[in-house]
Design a protein around this motif. Structure first.
Motif, PDB file in Angstrom:
ATOM      1  N   ASP A 105       0.812  -1.219   0.000  1.00 30.87           N
ATOM      2  CA  ASP A 105       0.000   0.000   0.000  1.00 30.87           C
ATOM      3  C   ASP A 105       0.848   1.272   0.000  1.00 30.87           C
ATOM      4  N   ASP A 106       2.033   1.212   0.612  1.00 33.18           N
ATOM      5  CA  ASP A 106       2.875   2.410   0.601  1.00 33.18           C
ATOM      6  C   ASP A 106       3.396   2.720  -0.801  1.00 33.18           C
ATOM      7  N   LEU A 107       3.490   1.705  -1.680  1.00 34.18           N
ATOM      8  CA  LEU A 107       3.826   1.956  -3.085  1.00 34.18           C
ATOM      9  C   LEU A 107       2.582   2.389  -3.861  1.00 34.18           C
ATOM     10  N   ILE A 108       1.472   1.691  -3.649  1.00 38.78           N
ATOM     11  CA  ILE A 108       0.244   1.989  -4.393  1.00 38.78           C
ATOM     12  C   ILE A 108      -0.190   3.431  -4.183  1.00 38.78           C
ATOM     13  N   ILE A 109      -0.078   3.940  -2.971  1.00 39.08           N
ATOM     14  CA  ILE A 109      -0.519   5.304  -2.696  1.00 39.08           C
ATOM     15  C   ILE A 109       0.362   6.320  -3.417  1.00 39.08           C
ATOM     16  N   GLN A 110       1.650   6.017  -3.568  1.00 35.94           N
ATOM     17  CA  GLN A 110       2.517   6.902  -4.351  1.00 35.94           C
ATOM     18  C   GLN A 110       2.136   6.882  -5.829  1.00 35.94           C
ATOM     19  N   LEU A 111       1.868   5.686  -6.353  1.00 34.79           N
ATOM     20  CA  LEU A 111       1.462   5.560  -7.751  1.00 34.79           C
ATOM     21  C   LEU A 111       0.188   6.354  -8.024  1.00 34.79           C
ATOM     22  N   LEU A 112      -0.787   6.230  -7.126  1.00 37.51           N
ATOM     23  CA  LEU A 112      -2.053   6.933  -7.305  1.00 37.51           C
ATOM     24  C   LEU A 112      -1.885   8.448  -7.155  1.00 37.51           C
ATOM     25  N   HIS A 113      -1.078   8.865  -6.198  1.00 36.92           N
ATOM     26  CA  HIS A 113      -0.846  10.301  -6.010  1.00 36.92           C
ATOM     27  C   HIS A 113      -0.189  10.899  -7.257  1.00 36.92           C
ATOM     28  N   LYS A 115      -0.257   9.650 -10.348  1.00 39.68           N
ATOM     29  CA  LYS A 115      -1.173   9.594 -11.492  1.00 39.68           C
ATOM     30  C   LYS A 115      -2.214  10.691 -11.417  1.00 39.68           C
ATOM     31  N   LEU A 116      -2.865  10.844 -10.266  1.00 41.23           N
ATOM     32  CA  LEU A 116      -3.904  11.859 -10.143  1.00 41.23           C
ATOM     33  C   LEU A 116      -3.323  13.262 -10.323  1.00 41.23           C
ATOM     34  N   SER A 117      -2.098  13.470  -9.845  1.00 40.52           N
ATOM     35  CA  SER A 117      -1.445  14.766 -10.036  1.00 40.52           C
ATOM     36  C   SER A 117      -1.200  15.025 -11.519  1.00 40.52           C
ATOM     37  N   SER A 118      -0.911  13.967 -12.269  1.00 41.97           N
ATOM     38  CA  SER A 118      -0.658  14.107 -13.709  1.00 41.97           C
ATOM     39  C   SER A 118      -1.934  14.429 -14.480  1.00 41.97           C
ATOM     40  N   LEU A 119      -3.088  14.146 -13.877  1.00 42.31           N
ATOM     41  CA  LEU A 119      -4.367  14.361 -14.553  1.00 42.31           C
ATOM     42  C   LEU A 119      -4.971  15.740 -14.305  1.00 42.31           C
ATOM     43  N   THR A 120      -4.398  16.517 -13.385  1.00 47.21           N
ATOM     44  CA  THR A 120      -5.088  17.713 -12.911  1.00 47.21           C
ATOM     45  C   THR A 120      -4.929  18.955 -13.773  1.00 47.21           C
ATOM     46  N   SER A 121      -3.923  19.018 -14.639  1.00 47.18           N
ATOM     47  CA  SER A 121      -3.689  20.197 -15.487  1.00 47.18           C
ATOM     48  C   SER A 121      -3.565  21.472 -14.667  1.00 47.18           C
ATOM     49  N   GLN A 122      -3.119  21.356 -13.430  1.00 53.11           N
ATOM     50  CA  GLN A 122      -2.904  22.486 -12.520  1.00 53.11           C
ATOM     51  C   GLN A 122      -4.189  23.213 -12.145  1.00 53.11           C
ATOM     52  N   GLU A 123      -5.351  22.615 -12.479  1.00 50.56           N
ATOM     53  CA  GLU A 123      -6.621  23.219 -12.077  1.00 50.56           C
ATOM     54  C   GLU A 123      -7.001  22.798 -10.665  1.00 50.56           C
ATOM     55  N   ILE A 168       7.458   7.345 -20.862  1.00 50.62           N
ATOM     56  CA  ILE A 168       7.080   7.810 -19.522  1.00 50.62           C
ATOM     57  C   ILE A 168       6.128   6.802 -18.903  1.00 50.62           C
ATOM     58  N   PRO A 169       6.333   6.388 -17.649  1.00 51.01           N
ATOM     59  CA  PRO A 169       5.449   5.405 -17.007  1.00 51.01           C
ATOM     60  C   PRO A 169       4.015   5.913 -16.882  1.00 51.01           C
ATOM     61  N   TRP A 170       3.091   4.991 -16.752  1.00 51.51           N
ATOM     62  CA  TRP A 170       1.672   5.350 -16.703  1.00 51.51           C
ATOM     63  C   TRP A 170       1.349   6.320 -15.584  1.00 51.51           C
ATOM     64  N   TRP A 171       2.071   6.227 -14.455  1.00 51.39           N
ATOM     65  CA  TRP A 171       1.744   7.080 -13.304  1.00 51.39           C
ATOM     66  C   TRP A 171       2.184   8.533 -13.508  1.00 51.39           C
ATOM     67  N   SER A 172       2.911   8.800 -14.580  1.00 52.24           N
ATOM     68  CA  SER A 172       3.335  10.173 -14.883  1.00 52.24           C
ATOM     69  C   SER A 172       2.678  10.722 -16.137  1.00 52.24           C
ATOM     70  N   ARG A 173       1.736   9.982 -16.706  1.00 50.77           N
ATOM     71  CA  ARG A 173       1.085  10.388 -17.952  1.00 50.77           C
ATOM     72  C   ARG A 173      -0.339  10.886 -17.710  1.00 50.77           C
ATOM     73  N   ASP A 174      -0.749  11.833 -18.511  1.00 51.55           N
ATOM     74  CA  ASP A 174      -2.123  12.326 -18.479  1.00 51.55           C
ATOM     75  C   ASP A 174      -2.949  11.511 -19.464  1.00 51.55           C
ATOM     76  N   ASP A 175      -3.268  10.267 -19.073  1.00 50.10           N
ATOM     77  CA  ASP A 175      -4.089   9.404 -19.918  1.00 50.10           C
ATOM     78  C   ASP A 175      -4.952   8.502 -19.041  1.00 50.10           C
ATOM     79  N   GLY A 176      -5.704   7.627 -19.674  1.00 50.73           N
ATOM     80  CA  GLY A 176      -6.679   6.825 -18.942  1.00 50.73           C
ATOM     81  C   GLY A 176      -6.209   5.447 -18.533  1.00 50.73           C
TER      82      GLY A 176
END
Length: 238
Positions: A105-113, A115-123, A168-176
């Motif tokens: 879980d300590d890895l999964i939470i980093q991956l999710l953080h 990824k979600l940061s990569s999706l935000t477009s700074q909004e 670039i790994p999936w967790w750093s990309r703005d994709d689905g």
């Protein structure tokens, strides 16, 4: 009270998302119920109207929920460096989440953080996240002030074989996606032809958003499950 750097944030939102998936580790398929909470901050922007800021933040809020709802239900979370576990995961029709090491879980939470940061477009700013799995008594908390993660920055650094479509790994990309598309070693077909039929689920999200009234896009109400998309099964493209 939420803090961001030296600043105390008095007003913020929390997105809550629960999902059930499988943690695959050392050949053991363990069903897990996860509880995820994500604190979200709408940044102040000079020369922008409040309604415009809130509308754009509302779209990103829905986008985050859409990605979570597309990828996490019934997901198999696997360490792709473990060949046996990767083989077992490929036998399933469930979508996989690729991990660069053991799927704790300590890895999964980093991956999710990340990824979600990569999706935000700074909004929106992804602030503190919490993750609790039913197979553990521990709850993990994570925040990254400067978006620094203990994660590989290139796909080739963590995927053990083959060449990925994306450097670039999936967790750093703005994709689905939450996995990689791997080029078979024995093919000479160019990438444009090999991956031409792959459609990013977020393209459907953008289409629906474009057709949706601004009044129906909100942050504070429960996000609608905007559209059902095809569940991708990550595997080598033949």
């Amino acid at each position: 009270m939420l803090k961001k750097g030296k600043h105390i944030i008095k007003s913020y939102m929390t997105l809550k998302y629960n999902f059930t998936g499988i943690r695959l580790h050392e050949g053991y398929l363990g069903p897990v119920d996860w509880e995820l909470t994500v604190d979200l901050i709408v940044p102040d922007k000079k020369n922008k109207e409040k309604d415009e800021i809130e509308q754009k933040a509302g779209v990103i809020y829905q986008k985050l929920y859409f990605w979570l709802d597309t990828n996490l239900p019934n997901v198999i979370i696997v360490d792709v460096n473990n060949e046996d576990d990767l083989y077992v995961a490929n036998l399933s029709s469930n979508l996989m989440m690729y991990c660069p090491s053991a799927p704790s879980d300590d890895l999964i939470i980093q991956l999710l953080h990340s990824k979600l940061s990569s999706l935000t477009s700074q909004e929106l700013i992804i602030a503190e996240m919490k993750l609790k799995g039913s197979d553990s008594t521990l709850q993990y908390t994570f925040d990254s002030q400067d978006k620094e993660y203990l994660l590989p920055s290139k796909t080739e650094e963590y995927y053990p074989e083959g060449t990925a479509r994306d450097s670039i790994p999936w967790w750093s990309r703005d994709d689905g996606f939450c996995f990689e598309f791997i080029r078979p070693a024995d093919t000479e077909v160019p990438d444009e032809e090999l991956f031409k039929d792959i459609c990013d689920p977020l393209s459907e999200f953008y289409r629906i958003i474009k057709e949706t009234s601004e009044d129906d896009i909100g942050m504070m109400k429960e996000p609608a499950r905007i559209v059902q998309v095809e569940k991708w099964k990550p595997k080598k493209v033949e």
